[in-house]
Each structure stands twice: as structure tokens, then as C-alpha cells.
Design an enzyme around this catalytic site. Sequence first.
Site, PDB file in Angstrom:
ATOM      1  N   HIS A 118      16.453 -27.150 -20.728  1.00  0.00           N
ATOM      2  CA  HIS A 118      15.816 -25.876 -21.013  1.00  0.00           C
ATOM      3  C   HIS A 118      16.761 -25.051 -21.860  1.00  0.00           C
ATOM      4  CE1 HIS A 118      13.748 -22.071 -20.353  1.00  0.00           C
ATOM      5  NE2 HIS A 118      12.716 -22.804 -20.035  1.00  0.00           N
TER       6      HIS A 118
ATOM      7  N   ASP B 160       8.136 -28.278 -15.734  1.00  0.00           N
ATOM      8  CA  ASP B 160       7.167 -29.304 -16.099  1.00  0.00           C
ATOM      9  C   ASP B 160       7.476 -30.675 -15.525  1.00  0.00           C
ATOM     10  OD1 ASP B 160       5.459 -27.696 -17.504  1.00  0.00           O
ATOM     11  OD2 ASP B 160       6.752 -27.724 -19.267  1.00  0.00           O
TER      12      ASP B 160
HETATM   13  N1  COA Z   1      17.178 -35.250 -22.002  1.00  0.00           N
HETATM   14  C1  COA Z   1      18.406 -35.645 -22.375  1.00  0.00           C
HETATM   15  N2  COA Z   1      19.309 -34.862 -23.013  1.00  0.00           N
HETATM   16  C2  COA Z   1      18.924 -33.612 -23.268  1.00  0.00           C
HETATM   17  C3  COA Z   1      17.666 -33.126 -22.906  1.00  0.00           C
HETATM   18  C4  COA Z   1      16.783 -34.001 -22.255  1.00  0.00           C
HETATM   19  N3  COA Z   1      15.558 -33.608 -21.887  1.00  0.00           N
HETATM   20  N4  COA Z   1      17.550 -31.844 -23.291  1.00  0.00           N
HETATM   21  C5  COA Z   1      18.711 -31.525 -23.886  1.00  0.00           C
HETATM   22  N5  COA Z   1      19.542 -32.608 -23.871  1.00  0.00           N
HETATM   23  C6  COA Z   1      20.887 -32.660 -24.436  1.00  0.00           C
HETATM   24  C7  COA Z   1      20.815 -32.621 -25.959  1.00  0.00           C
HETATM   25  O1  COA Z   1      20.689 -33.930 -26.496  1.00  0.00           O
HETATM   26  C8  COA Z   1      22.114 -31.949 -26.316  1.00  0.00           C
HETATM   27  O2  COA Z   1      23.130 -32.916 -26.194  1.00  0.00           O
HETATM   28  P1  COA Z   1      24.416 -32.891 -27.209  1.00  0.00           P
HETATM   29  O3  COA Z   1      25.093 -31.563 -26.957  1.00  0.00           O
HETATM   30  O4  COA Z   1      25.199 -34.067 -26.790  1.00  0.00           O
HETATM   31  O5  COA Z   1      23.838 -32.986 -28.596  1.00  0.00           O
HETATM   32  C9  COA Z   1      22.305 -30.943 -25.184  1.00  0.00           C
HETATM   33  O6  COA Z   1      21.574 -31.469 -24.049  1.00  0.00           O
HETATM   34  C10 COA Z   1      21.766 -29.564 -25.527  1.00  0.00           C
HETATM   35  O7  COA Z   1      20.400 -29.688 -25.844  1.00  0.00           O
HETATM   36  P2  COA Z   1      19.611 -28.860 -26.938  1.00  0.00           P
HETATM   37  O8  COA Z   1      18.686 -29.787 -27.685  1.00  0.00           O
HETATM   38  O9  COA Z   1      20.567 -28.033 -27.737  1.00  0.00           O
HETATM   39  O10 COA Z   1      18.746 -27.888 -26.079  1.00  0.00           O
HETATM   40  P3  COA Z   1      17.670 -26.905 -26.640  1.00  0.00           P
HETATM   41  O11 COA Z   1      17.893 -25.628 -25.920  1.00  0.00           O
HETATM   42  O12 COA Z   1      17.633 -26.840 -28.120  1.00  0.00           O
HETATM   43  O13 COA Z   1      16.298 -27.576 -26.207  1.00  0.00           O
HETATM   44  C11 COA Z   1      14.521 -28.284 -24.908  1.00  0.00           C
HETATM   45  C12 COA Z   1      15.669 -27.292 -25.038  1.00  0.00           C
HETATM   46  C13 COA Z   1      13.647 -27.862 -23.721  1.00  0.00           C
HETATM   47  C14 COA Z   1      13.639 -28.270 -26.159  1.00  0.00           C
HETATM   48  C15 COA Z   1      15.096 -29.681 -24.696  1.00  0.00           C
HETATM   49  O14 COA Z   1      15.868 -29.684 -23.499  1.00  0.00           O
HETATM   50  C16 COA Z   1      14.024 -30.745 -24.616  1.00  0.00           C
HETATM   51  O15 COA Z   1      13.595 -31.265 -25.660  1.00  0.00           O
HETATM   52  N6  COA Z   1      13.563 -31.120 -23.383  1.00  0.00           N
HETATM   53  C17 COA Z   1      12.519 -32.068 -23.232  1.00  0.00           C
HETATM   54  C18 COA Z   1      11.156 -31.423 -23.464  1.00  0.00           C
HETATM   55  C19 COA Z   1      10.756 -30.457 -22.362  1.00  0.00           C
HETATM   56  O16 COA Z   1      10.839 -30.767 -21.184  1.00  0.00           O
HETATM   57  N7  COA Z   1      10.245 -29.268 -22.751  1.00  0.00           N
HETATM   58  C20 COA Z   1       9.736 -28.260 -21.836  1.00  0.00           C
HETATM   59  C21 COA Z   1      10.606 -27.067 -21.779  1.00  0.00           C
HETATM   60  S1  COA Z   1      10.081 -25.939 -20.514  1.00  0.00           S
END
Ligand code: COA
Length: 382
Positions: free
Chosen positions: A264, A318
Site C-alpha cells: 500500500h 483487498d
Molecule cells: N508484492 C511484492 N512486492 C511489492 C508489492 C507487492 N504487492 N507492493 C510493493 N512491493 C515492493 C515493490 O516492488 C518495491 O520494491 P523495491 O523497493 O525493491 O523496488 C517496494 O515494495 C515499494 O513498492 P512501490 O511500488 O514503491 O509501492 P507503491 O506505493 O508505488 O505501490 C501499490 C503501492 C498498492 C500500487 C503496490 O503495492 C501494488 O501494486 N500492490 C498490488 C496491487 C494492490 O493490491 N492494489 C490495491 C491497493 S489498496
Amino acid sequence: MSSPSEIPAGLADVPVAKSAISIIDGKRALLSYRGIAVEQLAKDSSFEETTWLLLKGDLPTQRQLADFHHELRQRRKVHYKLIEVIKNFPATGHPMDALQCSVSALGMFYPTRSVSDNAANWEASLRLIASLPTLVAAFARLRRGELPLDPHPDLDHAGNFYYMLFGREPSPSVRKVIDACLILHAEHGFNASTFTARVTGSSLANPYATISAAVGSLSGPLHGGANEEVLEMLSEIGTAANAKPWLDAKRAANPSFKVMGMGHRVYKVKDPRATVLQELAERVFAETSRPAKYDVALELEKQCIPIYGAKGVYPNVDFYSGVVYSSLGIETDIFTPIFAVARVAGWLAHWLEQLNGNRIYRPEQVYVGNTDVPYVSLDKRP
Ligand code: COA
């Protein structure tokens, strides 16, 4: 002017407006609406009462709540011609697309004259909150080959929504879990769809255009669409025993692979909404039966913690909501529309807040394109 490298991707940590609606403390797993902890609202409040709280800023009096229930029930039924419009949507269309179109169309049947009229804005807010379950249920039933049902006047918002989907009243624990899911999804600060609603509203677009834009934003897999993808992922994994081999294989194939329903932008610990939802879900599972997918999810969470915990990646709301909905017999692609049925409360609260002292959003860009490019006439181009 900033350089491109100084622009935080996704506006992360960039304040864009003041708001008094909800606050999230991502490190301490706290979320409150107008200062009240969401866990307590999910346990003790109702979606209607929580919606009033979000829109008005305070809990309603007994009289205000009774009137609010009445006003919403009066507006649940939508114009029969709108049902005719929905009948003409392709049954294969995504219910979020159907909802976005239906919300836009709703604005043509019940137009708002001016967003500077507080009474008209309140009327539109009531109409939108009351109608969304009817619109979602109508499309869900029509594509199953069933006739849409009239709203049930004796049931509350959550109970009536279940009734309009299935034609039967929910048990008390099923009604409670749906009501709690609606409360838990009702508001969440400046997420993508809420920001969309505020940006759209800032142009003084009508409330139906504002909410349909927010529905479109919510439909993406990185936002509301995640719970659908969680369920697909859990089906793919199949059994709890396969969670570890599945995760190992995915990570080996793609080191930046993302587990759906995990992580998140704000929470760097387990989402408090996921914890409440799990407690309520276990009560429903005691009544229905414990779905195999729930055990797969529990095992996957256990396997993910040692790998992703250090990055602050834990289950978000979720991760478990889809398992709950599917155990109630709700189709996977209706999960995100249910999110919209709940989040319309937060979108409208933000829309009303935005209109109060509004200035149209117009952020700055950092131009990285070409300059001084000569125009070459078509006959001189290959
Ligand atoms: N599974 C595995 N690794 C994850 C992850 C996940 N669901 N979400 C984040 N990470 C990792 C990223 O790869 C990143 O790793 P790094 O620093 O080695 O590159 C780190 O955690 C930070 O993630 P980041 O992409 O910067 O987080 P964000 O704030 O931009 O994105 C989300 C947040 C929610 C978009 C992202 O966590 C995601 O895509 N989750 C899956 C989709 C989801 O459940 N969405 C509903 C949100 S309520």
C-alpha cells in the site's frame, strides 16, 4: 521550476489540498473518519450513519439518522428508462464499465442545475448513494438472465443491496459483514479515485460526471480492481500447500513480481481494515463454510511476511475482501462495483469539501519534449 528527477512519481508525499475527512497513520495501522477509528465504526456503526458522518462531519442525532434512512430509501428506485439503458449493455461488458455509464446516465435523468446550490448538491448526493446499489444489482441480474428487482423498503442499505442481487434477504451475520465491508471501503484519503473526483469536481462538473470519473479511476487493477485479481491469484495457487512453491516460481520468473492484495502506498504495516474484515469473515465462515481460498490466503500471507515485511508490504483490505464476497456467492467482477457502492460516500464528502473554497486543479508540468522543431510539409516527408 523542478527538474524531472525531482518530481515524485505518483505524487507520492506531495500535499495537494487540506482535508478534514479521514486520516491514515500508515506506520501505526490507524484509519479514522472525522476522527473516529474505522474499526469502531465497522463494529458499532452502520453504512448509513458512517456516510452521514463523512458528509456532514459529525455523527447524526437519532432524528437525523431516521430521516436520512428515509431519504435514501425514497431514492433507491431508478427511472425505468435507465433500467432499459442497462438492458442494452452487452452482458459480456465489465460491471465497472456498466456502472460508469449508468452513473453518467443517472445525471441525465436527475439533472443538477448548479453546483453552487447546496440543496441541489445534497439531493444529488442522496440520489447517488441510494442508486448505486440498484444500478450494480440491475446489471448483475440482467446479465444472468434475471429481471432486476425493486428495492426492498424494509431493509437497510446493506441488506437491500444483497436482496437486489439475489432476491432473498441476508442472514444477520451476512448483512453485518456486507455493512462492515461498505464502512471499511467508504473513505481513504487522497487515493487515485478520490483525487479524480476532486479534480473533476474542481471544474464545477456536475456530481454525476464527478462520480462517474471516480468510478473509472477505481476500475484499474492497481486500485479497486485488486480484489478481483486476488481471487484469480488464489484460484491459480489452488491449495495452501502450493502457496510457497507458487510464490518461489513467480519470484524466480520475475524479481519485481507483485503479489495482488499486498502493499500500500500509505500502510507499511498490515492494513487495519484487513484485520477487521478477517474477524468478521471468520464469523460468516462459521455460519456458511470456511472457503478453501481463505486458507490459501492465510498461508500466502505467512509466506510473504519474511520476504516482503522489511519493505513494509503486508496485506491490504483487498487481500481478504474478495474471499468474503465470493463466499457469499457474489461474482468476482462485482467486487469492484461493491467498492464503488461504498466509496461513493467518501467521493461525495471530498467533492463537497472541494467545492467549499474551490479552485480548479491545474498543476505544473516539467516539459521534457523537443523544442524549435521545424515543420516539414507533407510532400517533403517520405
Ligand atoms: N508484492 C511484492 N512486492 C511489492 C508489492 C507487492 N504487492 N507492493 C510493493 N512491493 C515492493 C515493490 O516492488 C518495491 O520494491 P523495491 O523497493 O525493491 O523496488 C517496494 O515494495 C515499494 O513498492 P512501490 O511500488 O514503491 O509501492 P507503491 O506505493 O508505488 O505501490 C501499490 C503501492 C498498492 C500500487 C503496490 O503495492 C501494488 O501494486 N500492490 C498490488 C496491487 C494492490 O493490491 N492494489 C490495491 C491497493 S489498496
